[in-house]
Design a protein around this motif. Structure first.
Motif, PDB file in Angstrom:
ATOM      1  N   TRP A 114       2.265   1.792  -3.495  1.00 45.03           N
ATOM      2  CA  TRP A 114       1.271   2.322  -4.421  1.00 45.03           C
ATOM      3  C   TRP A 114       1.074   3.821  -4.212  1.00 45.03           C
ATOM      4  O   TRP A 114       1.032   4.596  -5.185  1.00 45.03           O
ATOM      5  N   LEU A 165       0.928  -5.772  -7.571  1.00 47.85           N
ATOM      6  CA  LEU A 165       0.515  -5.584  -6.183  1.00 47.85           C
ATOM      7  C   LEU A 165      -0.660  -6.498  -5.839  1.00 47.85           C
ATOM      8  O   LEU A 165      -0.698  -7.098  -4.761  1.00 47.85           O
ATOM      9  N   GLN A 166      -1.608  -6.617  -6.757  1.00 48.91           N
ATOM     10  CA  GLN A 166      -2.762  -7.491  -6.503  1.00 48.91           C
ATOM     11  C   GLN A 166      -2.340  -8.953  -6.407  1.00 48.91           C
ATOM     12  O   GLN A 166      -2.765  -9.677  -5.505  1.00 48.91           O
ATOM     13  N   GLN A 218      -8.063  -3.292  -2.129  1.00 44.48           N
ATOM     14  CA  GLN A 218      -6.964  -2.419  -1.758  1.00 44.48           C
ATOM     15  C   GLN A 218      -6.955  -1.153  -2.609  1.00 44.48           C
ATOM     16  O   GLN A 218      -7.663  -1.059  -3.622  1.00 44.48           O
ATOM     17  N   CYS A 276       0.832  -1.211   0.000  1.00 42.41           N
ATOM     18  CA  CYS A 276       0.000   0.000   0.000  1.00 42.41           C
ATOM     19  C   CYS A 276       0.866   1.260   0.000  1.00 42.41           C
ATOM     20  O   CYS A 276       0.558   2.243  -0.700  1.00 42.41           O
ATOM     21  N   LYS A 295       0.064  -2.123 -10.433  1.00 41.54           N
ATOM     22  CA  LYS A 295      -1.148  -2.495  -9.706  1.00 41.54           C
ATOM     23  C   LYS A 295      -1.490  -3.974  -9.881  1.00 41.54           C
ATOM     24  O   LYS A 295      -2.027  -4.604  -8.969  1.00 41.54           O
ATOM     25  N   GLU A 296      -1.158  -4.553 -11.043  1.00 41.82           N
ATOM     26  CA  GLU A 296      -1.379  -5.982 -11.252  1.00 41.82           C
ATOM     27  C   GLU A 296      -0.440  -6.792 -10.356  1.00 41.82           C
ATOM     28  O   GLU A 296      -0.843  -7.782  -9.733  1.00 41.82           O
ATOM     29  N   TRP A 308      -4.975   0.170  -4.788  1.00 41.02           N
ATOM     30  CA  TRP A 308      -4.644   0.115  -6.214  1.00 41.02           C
ATOM     31  C   TRP A 308      -5.777  -0.437  -7.064  1.00 41.02           C
ATOM     32  O   TRP A 308      -5.758  -0.330  -8.295  1.00 41.02           O
ATOM     33  N   GLN A 363       1.983   6.751  -6.973  1.00 39.75           N
ATOM     34  CA  GLN A 363       0.999   7.734  -7.423  1.00 39.75           C
ATOM     35  C   GLN A 363       1.517   9.150  -7.195  1.00 39.75           C
ATOM     36  O   GLN A 363       1.362  10.031  -8.045  1.00 39.75           O
TER      37      GLN A 363
END
Length: 356
Positions: free
Chosen positions: A107, A328-329, A352, A104, A325-326, A354, A111
């Motif tokens: 991310w 991170l997921q 989450q 988190c 983001k992919e 992202w 950003q």
């Protein structure tokens, strides 16, 4: 135009990038290596025949297209933040965090700094997985509902689950369990083992049921990556067919059952021509063609080279191929899967930042 990049880090995975640059000098160039100490930099410079340094600024002065980050999880954040601050595009090899909190934080930082980060998750670019994905895309299986995978660990497996199932950022309910079994060592990153040494091999079983009803069945033990006596297994089921390892079963438009195989084509087998992977054929067409043929690359090297090529396109056009983001997921779900297997309890994931 040739792709130029720096490699930050040292070790088994970093060496892939050096090997690819040597095998495909017309396409790729490592313009600098970045190591933690000058002593290690001197060693790498001698081994690889490149410029190497412990100073990131000196490496960036070589004007690379991007940086490849191959460092342990405990320091990946440190380098990512520095590179984002300097507006350097990054291909991050290591999972970008040690826990959900760090994911988190990363991310939020990406950003804030408008970081250009892609992750070198290579398995979906390997010949087999790319071919399977094309068979699914062509509609032979119909809507895919469940996948059983006994071949990859953690976030690598989750990445393939999501791609094969067509999963976005849906949450899931995870149940898991760990076991330990003995197995005789045969092979590893260090090479073949003929000692007869018996190892304790952990095996993780888990189910991931997504909110849309699609389900992933995970079954993996660490020895599967290299062992000569432990196989890998795949089963992908759709409403009109399935893929079981290399066998594809599906229904025609008239609902007649057909069974065909994915045929791997390697040049040089039983011949005097040098070995090279050509591609994979299904029915009367190639569902995968090696973009680097006739270079002598193994499947993982082909996939890593493909990620380098895709990274160059990302830097030039902004087209993402495995965005942060992919990654991170996939990493977040792998953490949840490990938690469920470790404690034997049900884990329900949450949306989450992202994924918003």
């Amino acid at each position: 135009m040739k792709t130029k990049f720096i490699v930050i880090g040292y070790g088994w995975r970093a060496d892939f990038f050096y090997r690819i640059a040597r095998a495909l000098p017309e396409e790729f160039e490592v313009c600098a290596g970045v190591l933690r100490t000058e002593e290690r930099a001197g060693q790498v410079a001698k081994e690889k025949g490149i410029f190497a340094t412990a100073n990131l600024e000196d490496a960036l002065a070589t004007e690379p297209d991007f940086a490849v980050l191959c460092v342990p999880r405990v320091i990946v954040k440190e380098y990512l933040y520095r590179l984002m601050e300097k507006k350097v595009p990054v291909l991050c090899e290591t999972p970008p965090g040690q826990n959900t909190e760090e994911l988190c934080e990363l991310w939020a930082e990406a950003q804030l700094k408008n970081g250009q980060v892609q992750v070198a998750e290579q398995y979906f670019l390997q010949p087999y997985y790319a071919a399977v994905t094309e068979v699914i895309r062509a509609g032979y299986l119909g809507e895919v509902s469940n996948v059983t995978l006994s071949a990859l660990h953690g976030y690598h497996a989750v990445s393939m689950f999501r791609k094969l199932l067509g999963i976005g950022f849906e949450n899931c309910t995870i149940k898991g369990q760990k076991f330990s079994f003995e197995v005789t060592a045969t092979n590893s990153r260090k090479g073949f083992d003929y000692s007869g040494q018996v190892l304790a091999d952990d095996r993780t079983i888990a189910t991931l049921e997504f909110t849309n009803g699609k389900t992933a069945f995970f079954d993996f033990s660490g020895e599967q990556y290299f062992s000569l006596i432990r196989t890998r297994r795949w089963n992908i089921q759709g409403i009109r067919g399935e893929i079981n390892n290399n066998t594809v079963r599906f229904l025609t438009e008239k609902n007649l059952p057909v069974e065909q195989t994915l045929k791997r084509m390697d040049v040089g087998v039983n011949n005097n021509k040098e070995w090279a992977h050509r591609g994979i054929m299904f029915l009367d067409s190639m569902v995968y063609e090696n973009p680097f043929y006739p270079a002598r690359l193994n499947d993982d090297e082909i996939a890593v080279a493909s990620s380098l090529k895709a990274m160059k396109e990302y830097v030039e056009t902004g087209k993402e191929f495995y965005p942060l983001k992919e990654a991170l997921q996939d990493t977040y779900l792998s953490f949840a899967m490990e938690e469920a297997a470790k404690d034997g309890e049900t884990v329900i994931t949450k949306t989450q930042a992202w994924a918003l």
